[in-house]
Design a protein around this motif. Structure first.
Motif, PDB file in Angstrom:
ATOM      1  N   MET B 471      17.246  -2.737 -41.273  1.00  9.85           N
ATOM      2  CA  MET B 471      16.952  -2.949 -42.689  1.00  9.85           C
ATOM      3  C   MET B 471      15.554  -2.428 -42.941  1.00  9.85           C
ATOM      4  O   MET B 471      14.576  -3.166 -42.915  1.00  9.85           O
ATOM      5  CB  MET B 471      17.069  -4.424 -43.007  1.00  9.85           C
ATOM      6  CG  MET B 471      18.442  -4.943 -42.658  1.00  9.85           C
ATOM      7  SD  MET B 471      18.585  -6.687 -42.884  1.00  9.85           S
ATOM      8  CE  MET B 471      19.201  -6.756 -44.526  1.00  9.85           C
ATOM      9  N   LEU B 472      15.527  -1.157 -43.195  1.00 12.66           N
ATOM     10  CA  LEU B 472      14.227  -0.495 -43.270  1.00 12.66           C
ATOM     11  C   LEU B 472      13.400  -0.931 -44.459  1.00 12.66           C
ATOM     12  O   LEU B 472      12.193  -1.024 -44.395  1.00 12.66           O
ATOM     13  CB  LEU B 472      14.432   1.017 -43.317  1.00 12.66           C
ATOM     14  CG  LEU B 472      14.831   1.592 -41.978  1.00 12.66           C
ATOM     15  CD1 LEU B 472      15.185   3.037 -42.127  1.00 12.66           C
ATOM     16  CD2 LEU B 472      13.701   1.422 -40.990  1.00 12.66           C
ATOM     17  N   ARG B 473      14.079  -1.169 -45.550  1.00 11.96           N
ATOM     18  CA  ARG B 473      13.298  -1.517 -46.743  1.00 11.96           C
ATOM     19  C   ARG B 473      12.654  -2.880 -46.581  1.00 11.96           C
ATOM     20  O   ARG B 473      11.512  -3.115 -46.975  1.00 11.96           O
ATOM     21  CB  ARG B 473      14.195  -1.480 -47.964  1.00 11.96           C
ATOM     22  CG  ARG B 473      14.553  -0.053 -48.312  1.00 11.96           C
ATOM     23  CD  ARG B 473      15.635   0.005 -49.331  1.00 11.96           C
ATOM     24  NE  ARG B 473      16.919  -0.131 -48.673  1.00 11.96           N
ATOM     25  CZ  ARG B 473      17.968   0.651 -48.907  1.00 11.96           C
ATOM     26  NH1 ARG B 473      17.880   1.601 -49.768  1.00 11.96           N
ATOM     27  NH2 ARG B 473      19.094   0.467 -48.281  1.00 11.96           N
ATOM     28  N   LYS B 474      13.421  -3.786 -45.949  1.00 14.94           N
ATOM     29  CA  LYS B 474      12.842  -5.098 -45.662  1.00 14.94           C
ATOM     30  C   LYS B 474      11.675  -4.923 -44.685  1.00 14.94           C
ATOM     31  O   LYS B 474      10.653  -5.600 -44.801  1.00 14.94           O
ATOM     32  CB  LYS B 474      13.914  -5.995 -45.045  1.00 14.94           C
ATOM     33  CG  LYS B 474      14.884  -6.534 -46.051  1.00 14.94           C
ATOM     34  CD  LYS B 474      14.367  -7.823 -46.645  1.00 14.94           C
ATOM     35  CE  LYS B 474      15.347  -8.376 -47.663  1.00 14.94           C
ATOM     36  NZ  LYS B 474      14.736  -9.414 -48.489  1.00 14.94           N
ATOM     37  N   TYR B 475      11.894  -4.065 -43.751  1.00 22.75           N
ATOM     38  CA  TYR B 475      10.841  -3.782 -42.764  1.00 22.75           C
ATOM     39  C   TYR B 475       9.560  -3.358 -43.473  1.00 22.75           C
ATOM     40  O   TYR B 475       8.482  -3.920 -43.254  1.00 22.75           O
ATOM     41  CB  TYR B 475      11.355  -2.691 -41.829  1.00 22.75           C
ATOM     42  CG  TYR B 475      10.330  -2.031 -40.939  1.00 22.75           C
ATOM     43  CD1 TYR B 475       9.735  -2.737 -39.904  1.00 22.75           C
ATOM     44  CD2 TYR B 475       9.985  -0.694 -41.118  1.00 22.75           C
ATOM     45  CE1 TYR B 475       8.811  -2.134 -39.080  1.00 22.75           C
ATOM     46  CE2 TYR B 475       9.064  -0.079 -40.299  1.00 22.75           C
ATOM     47  CZ  TYR B 475       8.475  -0.807 -39.271  1.00 22.75           C
ATOM     48  OH  TYR B 475       7.556  -0.204 -38.453  1.00 22.75           O
ATOM     49  N   PHE B 477       8.719  -3.733 -46.589  1.00 22.44           N
ATOM     50  CA  PHE B 477       8.181  -4.765 -47.472  1.00 22.44           C
ATOM     51  C   PHE B 477       7.394  -5.792 -46.671  1.00 22.44           C
ATOM     52  O   PHE B 477       6.291  -6.190 -47.052  1.00 22.44           O
ATOM     53  CB  PHE B 477       9.342  -5.425 -48.212  1.00 22.44           C
ATOM     54  CG  PHE B 477       8.920  -6.486 -49.178  1.00 22.44           C
ATOM     55  CD1 PHE B 477       7.780  -6.330 -49.938  1.00 22.44           C
ATOM     56  CD2 PHE B 477       9.679  -7.630 -49.331  1.00 22.44           C
ATOM     57  CE1 PHE B 477       7.403  -7.306 -50.845  1.00 22.44           C
ATOM     58  CE2 PHE B 477       9.299  -8.599 -50.231  1.00 22.44           C
ATOM     59  CZ  PHE B 477       8.168  -8.447 -50.985  1.00 22.44           C
TER      60      PHE B 477
END
Lengths: 135, 1309
Positions: B471-475, B477
């Motif tokens: 989950m790159l976007r969570k990463y 963020f």
């Protein structure tokens, strides 16, 4: 009406194509990027959930502190994301559905390239009116 | 599923939850050990871990099992206490800071790529996270409510040098140095003791020590005493074993020689000691204790009876008030004992027992509302569940429970919650539930101070990265959140590190606010650290932030400029986005053989010029080559690139756009060029080929940019050095959102090949930006592989510079921007030749000959407008130069005129604004060089002007045949002044052509009574037009000149003696010619049309100055109205001749009236004419019906077969008008009449001849009669000659209704 609400339409290739701060609270300078961060991160969750359900309205998928992200996924995998601090599922659902109709009208426009930014001011006013009505 | 024991958490638990041995020692012991650079505990530490000890143990139910791995934790008694909070915080901070120091090295390197990140796994996580977590957990050690940190045994150490060692042993345990745990009664003070005597071999033989040992043995018991000899190594003689300690000593200084005095024997002795201690003393002791405790617990708590009892007993206590930590439990209380039982069982890996006792305990604590203990037990349960690998669900529930319970009790439980969370996280990680783990990290982070929170968030981000799918976007963020916290806790390096990693996620997406935030902060922090170049690089990314508010834009720009300033040098950037260059608007204006008078001319489409110049350049042998013919060699080379001339500037229009809402200032804008002198051209081509052979194949985008920038800067430096060309520099400032077009020039001074590579500008005097024009196409080429487009575009900026050739410059003087329609004036074309070489063979072409025509050289010196006035000398007309030439071709050649070098040349032009509207005038001037040796044989000078023509006079004419005379017409002229404010003076009306003669209706009357025609005023005038053609004219061809001679009528007030203008004079005649071409179809064979020219003037004494204040020039307006049809297309003219009034006595008989019909054939062929008279049938006979009169000609048209529509329309209109006139006048017609004689007469008419046909009518009653009820049929006799193309449009036969002829018959008296 929610005091904070940020509505954003994300195209299928994950670019925001429409953004609007629709909350009644005074817009703060630093809020803009914070909202983007939260919504952008929530895309990961949406990705997980969207393929496990038939419903378009995914309800609240993610939260950050007291802000909740509700998402609606169209058939073309365009995502309507609303960041809000009030819980009003029915209102949000109706809001999404009506915005979907508006969005489809935008798609009907032969001059609109799907996935490009929605610049229509009419769309903008209508979305804001809907936000006032439902949120 | 991995074995829980081998997971990270499992290992950690096996390490951390192990028996604690409390060490009590005398100062002399420490002294002996310090000789090795080690404390006593440190010395023993390497030997506390047993990986292969194999101790048999029995569970409470006598199930035997073996322990293979074991670990003891040694602590000084003074350390066994809750760590100081501040100190712990300091320590943690130090851990983080140290990690940051380590990372500093790669801060200036490139940020990690996304692919590299994805390839990471949990093992490659930075080590310091684990250290940090461990340290964080350690801050909680020796808590009261948990038993696993309580010392299991006590090691009493005395040195052999101590006096009275036995007493020392006793003293050691009795002093008040014992930890509070023991003193406060939380722990059972009766713990296992082990006595150790240390003998330093350097202090002499161990004899004394053995004596003490025996004494000890007798005092404390045989098994509990030991002797340890250390420092037995001779100086440097034995091998080093210091490396054993290094992993345990954290604050080591490398110079120190660890364990320098310990030899192998010592080490093996220590090893034996520890092994004995654990396997023979501690483990059996613990086992024993478990048994005892278990029995106790079973007796009091297990079984149905005890449970009921317990429940009852607890119930009784319920009303006690809630203490913050619940009730106090001493070591003797059954709850504490159960806890000890559970923890010991856990340490001996009897998890079943541990679990059962914890379960038992948790309910008790819960009922007691001793929340902290309850949470601790829950935590323990979760860990046992995990180690048992049984119910994952249960384990998580317990953890969750523990976590929330800790949080519930407020600040005291916070850190415990953190520890609990960390264990929880590890538990989830072991089961690869990374997403959940990240959630837990996030929960921890919200409870911790910002530094800890930052570390937790960063770990959370890694969890998101490791989750499947990542989950790159969570990463990203969470990295940003972590970075933010790091920043808050003053760890800038960490902030930078996290933000930089986050960048890899956000790179290339269009979430603008996110990007701006990350780049801005990274830049800011780098600037804090003093790494300005990287800071500026990041700041660059956010400069073009049009979506941000004005304030933010200002902030960004200000910070950026500050950083650049701090760098201390001008910063060079490749393709700065501020301001934005609009590449599509890029326009290059250069002059090869085409030269331009103004930029406006240069902006005109090339195709327009080409179509204009088509036949002008045609005459040149060199340029025009058929596509079938092989191209000449020289031209082929030039074809690749454009040609320009030495000393002549190449102009480049670049559009800059300021995307921001704040003003920016730009300076030093200039082009970057490369000029290879002729001698080096070949070389340059070679290198170019090389470059094209390997078009940046494997280079990544960034490297490519750097390469380009390097190229550009080096070129720029070259530029400033050489003088082979001159560059212009532009300074300007832009307001917010403004778009500015800047013209840059480069003037080559040497022959060769010039390449325009890019543009360079300075933003706010500090940032230099380079922008190359070419790379766009290069990139495009790489992607699309389209060869053709890229080649042409890249070649567009390459010029072959040739030797200087003459160039004409010039303009049209006095050309107004706005004029009224019809305004006719003389202009002067001014041409300058700046060079030394003269030019010749000049030719000119004008796009709108209707508006501008070249005059003759004589016109230059005569006065205007008097030169146009009629000259008494009629011969003058015959020698008009322009008339004698063919004005049809718009190509005008300046005979033999040549412009010498350095001279100026004038030539008159005539301007006449023909029609209102906006007109673009294009003039192309062709000239050839005097010396043919130059590479350019000819050049073209292009002039372009825009002209706005305003409405002035509206002119319309109506012509109707004169009823009384053959070949005479009445002309009505309607004039309306359409100007907004100008008053016009009508001067004269001329008919053009010798066959027409115009004259006033009444010879002596002023036609136009008005002095001036005011704005908006309309006027109608009447004239008589006479056809005075003679048949002789048809015998020869009509010369054009004679066609133009006309007749004039003066229109001014009577008595004005102004000279009339000569419409057949040069300029007016030429204009008239073009006007005719424009208005009509052809000028030949149109005998039935007439052209008029109305000339008017502005009054000379105008008070207000009209347009552009040119009133000092006398102005002349000429309006041309052509091709006015004289009512009929028929070649036959006829006129009824006879009396108009007849007196007759009707009482005698009816009246016979003789009439004659004169018929004239005006065509060149013989015509057969049939005239049929119609006898009266009721109302028809009167022909007074308007409709009938109007319809008749239409039907005649139809009869003719096909016809020209426009002509037909003309006829209809005119005959309509005629009909109206009849209608008015025929109201008094009363009685019929009869045609006498035959009803049809046929006549053959030779060309241009007239005949007379007699007619007769009989009238029966007095009255007025209209004798128009006859028709004329005519047919052209072709005599076998086939129809020519022109004839086809003509009518060959037709039928016309009769003209009205009124006759009044009166009763004679």
């Amino acid at each position: 009406m929610a005091s904070t609400a940020c509505f954003i339409i994300v195209s299928r290739n994950d670019n925001p194509i429409y953004e609007a701060e629709v909350g009644s609270a005074v817009k703060k300078e630093e809020a803009a990027h914070q909202h983007q961060f939260i919504l952008h991160a929530a895309l990961d969750i949406v990705q997980d959930i969207a393929w496990n359900t038939n419903a378009m309205f995914l309800k609240a998928v993610d939260r950050f502190n007291d802000l909740v992200v509700s998402v609606y996924v169209t058939a073309g995998h365009t995502r309507f994301m609303l960041l809000h601090d009030s819980r009003n599922d029915d209102g949000i659902k109706s809001f999404f559905q009506e915005v979907h109709e508006l969005y489809i009208k935008i798609l009907f426009n032969p001059l609109y390239l799907p996935g490009s930014r929605i610049m229509s001011s009419q769309f903008d006013t209508k979305v804001r009116a809907l936000a006032r009505k439902y949120l | 599923m991995v074995d829980p024991a081998s997971s990270f958490l499992g290992k950690m638990l096996l390490e951390e939850i192990t028996p604690v041995v409390m060490v009590l020692r005398t100062p002399l012991v420490e002294e002996a050990c310090l000789k090795n650079g080690l404390t006593f505990v440190q010395m023993l530490q390497p030997f506390c871990v047993f990986n292969n000890i194999d101790v048999p143990v029995r569970t409470v139910s006598d199930q035997p099992y073996r322990l293979h791995k074991f670990k003891l934790r040694l602590f000084y008694a003074s350390d066994i206490k809750q760590p100081n909070v501040e100190a712990a915080e300091e320590h943690l901070k130090e851990v983080v800071t140290r990690a940051a120091e380590k990372d500093l090295s790669d801060l200036s390197s490139d940020p990690p790529q996304l692919d590299d990140l994805l390839a990471m796994n949990s093992e490659s996580l930075p080590l310091w996270f684990k250290i940090f977590n461990k340290e964080l957990i350690r801050t909680l050690s020796f808590s009261e409510h948990e038993a696993f940190d309580h010392p299991v045994a006590c090691l009493l150490v005395v040195s052999s040098k101590d006096e009275l060692p036995i007493n020392k042993f006793v003293d050691l345990f009795n002093t008040n140095q014992l930890p509070s745990l023991l003193n406060d009664g939380v722990m059972d003070p009766k713990i296992l003791k082990h006595y150790l005597l240390i003998h330093d071999n350097q202090d002499g033989s161990s004899e004394k020590a053995t004596n003490v040992l025996t004494e000890m043995r007798s005092t404390f018991g045989m098994n509990d005493c030991r002797l340890l000899c250390i420092n037995s190594a001779k100086d440097g003689s034995e091998e080093r074993i210091g490396s054993l300690w290094t992993p345990y000593k954290t604050d080591t200084s490398p110079s120190q020689d660890l364990g320098c005095l310990l030899n192998v024997n010592d080490v093996s002795e220590i090893k034996d000691l520890m092994q004995d201690l654990s396997s023979k003393h501690i483990i059996p002791h613990m086992e024993q204790k478990i048994r005892v405790l278990n029995q106790q617990v079973s007796a009091t708590r297990k079984g149905f009876r005890n449970q009921i009892k317990n429940l009852w007993w607890r119930k009784g206590k319920e009303d006690t008030p809630d203490a913050p930590n619940g009730p106090m439990y001493t070591f003797s209380s059954i709850e504490s004992q159960i806890r000890v039982l559970g923890d010991y069982a856990f340490m001996l890996r009897d998890y079943e027992l541990a679990l059962s006792s914890c379960r038992l305990l948790s309910t008790d604590y819960k009922i007691d509302k001793s929340w902290k203990r309850y949470a601790g037990v829950q935590e323990m349960m979760a860990l046992t569940y995990f180690m048992l690998d049984q119910s994952r669900k249960e384990a998580e529930n317990c953890m969750e429970n523990a976590f929330s319970t800790y949080l519930k009790i407020g600040s005291t439980g916070q850190r415990n919650a953190t520890r609990c969370g960390l264990w929880w996280v590890e538990m989830l990680k072991a089961k690869e539930q990374y997403k959940e783990a990240a959630g837990v990290y996030f929960r921890i982070s919200s409870e911790e101070p910002s530094l800890h929170a930052a570390v937790m968030l960063e770990q959370a981000s890694f969890c998101y990265l490791f989750s499947n799918p990542p989950m790159l976007r969570k990463y990203g963020f969470h990295l940003v959140l972590a970075g933010n916290r790091y920043y808050m806790s003053d760890q800038k390096k960490h902030s930078i590190r996290t933000y930089r990693s986050a960048l890899s996620v956000y790179k290339g997406n269009s979430w603008s606010f996110i990007k701006d935030h990350v780049h801005f902060h990274v830049g800011k922090w780098y600037a804090f650290l003093g790494i300005f170049d990287v800071a500026v690089k990041h700041m660059l990314e956010i400069l073009a932030c049009s979506h941000q508010s004005v304030m933010t834009q200002e902030l960004f720009l200000k910070d950026f400029l500050q950083n650049v300033e701090k760098m201390g040098k001008t910063y060079e950037v490749f393709r700065l986005q501020l301001p934005i260059i609009n590449m599509s608007s890029l326009k290059v204006v250069f002059e090869d053989y085409r030269t331009y008078a103004s930029t406006a001319a240069a902006n005109v489409r090339e195709s327009l010029w080409q179509s204009l110049e088509e036949d002008m350049v045609h005459s040149l042998p060199m340029s025009r080559s058929n596509w079938l013919e092989p191209e000449a060699k020289s031209s082929k080379k030039d074809k690749d690139s454009n040609v320009c001339v030495v000393g002549e500037a190449i102009k480049m229009d670049i559009e800059f756009k300021n995307p921001l809402q704040i003003p920016i200032s730009i300076s030093g804008v200039s082009l970057i060029c490369q000029l290879f002198p002729r001698s080096e051209v070949a070389e340059c081509e070679l290198t170019e080929k090389d470059a094209h052979a390997h078009p940046y194949e494997s280079a990544s985008g960034e490297k490519n940019d750097a390469e380009e920038l390097r190229k550009l800067t080096s070129n720029w430096e070259l530029n400033s050095g050489v003088s082979s060309f001159a560059l212009s520099e532009v300074v300007f400032s832009m307001r917010g959102g403004e778009t500015t077009v800047v013209q840059l020039t480069v003037t080559p001074k040497v022959e060769g090949v010039l390449k325009i590579i890019g543009v360079r500008w300075k933003l706010s005097d500090s940032v230099v930006s380079y922008y190359n024009f070419d790379s766009d196409h290069v990139k495009k080429k790489n992607i699309k592989g389209r060869k053709k487009s890229s080649q042409s575009s890249s070649k567009n900026l390459k010029f072959v510079v040739i030797k200087s050739v003459p160039k004409l410059e010039g303009c049209i003087r006095h050309l107004p921007g706005k004029i009224y329609a019809g305004d006719t004036r003389r202009l002067v074309l001014e041409l300058k030749n700046q060079s030394d070489i003269s030019v010749k063979n000049m030719k000119m072409k004008i796009s709108h000959p209707r508006f501008v025509i070249p005059g003759s050289l004589e016109d230059l010196n005569v006065e205007f407008p008097s030169c146009l006035e009629k000259n008494s000398n009629s011969e003058h007309n015959d020698v008009q130069p322009s008339s004698s030439k063919q004005p049809k071709s718009s190509l005008f050649s300046f005979e033999d005129a040549a412009i010498q070098g350095g001279t100026t040349f004038f030539w008159p032009l005539w301007l006449r604004a023909a029609v209102p509207g906006r007109i673009s005038l294009y003039l192309s001037l062709y000239y050839e060089m005097e010396n043919l040796s130059s590479e350019m044989k000819y050049r073209i000078f292009r002039i372009h002007y825009d002209l706005e023509v305003l409405q002035s006079l509206d002119l319309s004419f109506q012509i109707s045949p004169c009823p009384s005379k053959l070949q005479e017409f009445l002309v009505r002229m309607d004039v309306v002044n359409r100007t907004s404010s100008e008053n016009l003076q009508l001067h004269q009306l001329s008919s053009v052509g010798h066959q027409w003669e115009i004259s006033p209706l009444q010879p002596n009357e002023a036609i136009c009574p008005l002095q001036l025609l005011k704005a908006g005023q309309a006027l109608s005038c009447f004239f008589k037009l006479k056809n005075c053609r003679k048949s002789s004219m048809f015998e020869g061809s009509i010369s054009f000149h004679s066609l133009l001679q006309g007749h004039d009528v003066r229109l001014g007030p009577q008595g004005s003696d102004k000279a009339l203008f000569d419409v057949s004079g040069s300029a007016l005649a030429d204009f008239h010619h073009h006007e005719r071409l424009q208005q009509g179809k052809s000028i030949q064979g149109q005998q039935g049309t007439v052209d008029f020219i109305l000339i008017s003037q502005l009054p000379k004494n105008r008070a207000d100055h009209g347009l552009e204040g040119q009133s000092d020039l006398p102005q002349l307006f000429s309006h041309h109205s052509c091709h006015h049809s004289i009512a009929s297309t028929s070649p036959v003219w006829w006129l009824m001749n006879g009396p108009r009034t007849v007196h007759h006595n009707f009482t005698v008989s009816f009246c016979e009236i003789r009439l004659g019909m004169a018929i004239h054939n005006s065509s060149k062929e013989a015509i057969s004419i049939r005239m049929s008279t119609l006898d009266v049938t009721s109302s028809d006979g009167q022909l007074s019906d308007v409709a009938a009169a109007a319809q008749d000609p239409i039907s005649s048209e139809n009869q003719g077969g096909w016809h020209n529509v426009s002509l037909g329309n003309d006829i209809k209109v005119t005959s309509d008008a005629l009909g109206t006139q009849f209608g008015k006048s025929s109201s008094d017609v009363m009685a019929p009449f009869v045609w006498a004689a035959s009803s049809s007469t046929r006549v053959e008419l030779e060309p241009m001849s007239t005949t007379e046909v007699p007619l007769k009518i009989c009238v029966f009653a007095p009255g007025t009669y209209n004798l128009s009820n006859y028709t004329m049929h005519w047919e052209v006799k072709l005599l076998g000659v086939p129809l020519s193309a022109g004839d086809r449009t003509r009518q060959l036969s037709g039928r016309s209704p009769g003209h009205p002829y009124y006759i009044t018959v009166l009763q004679s008296p």
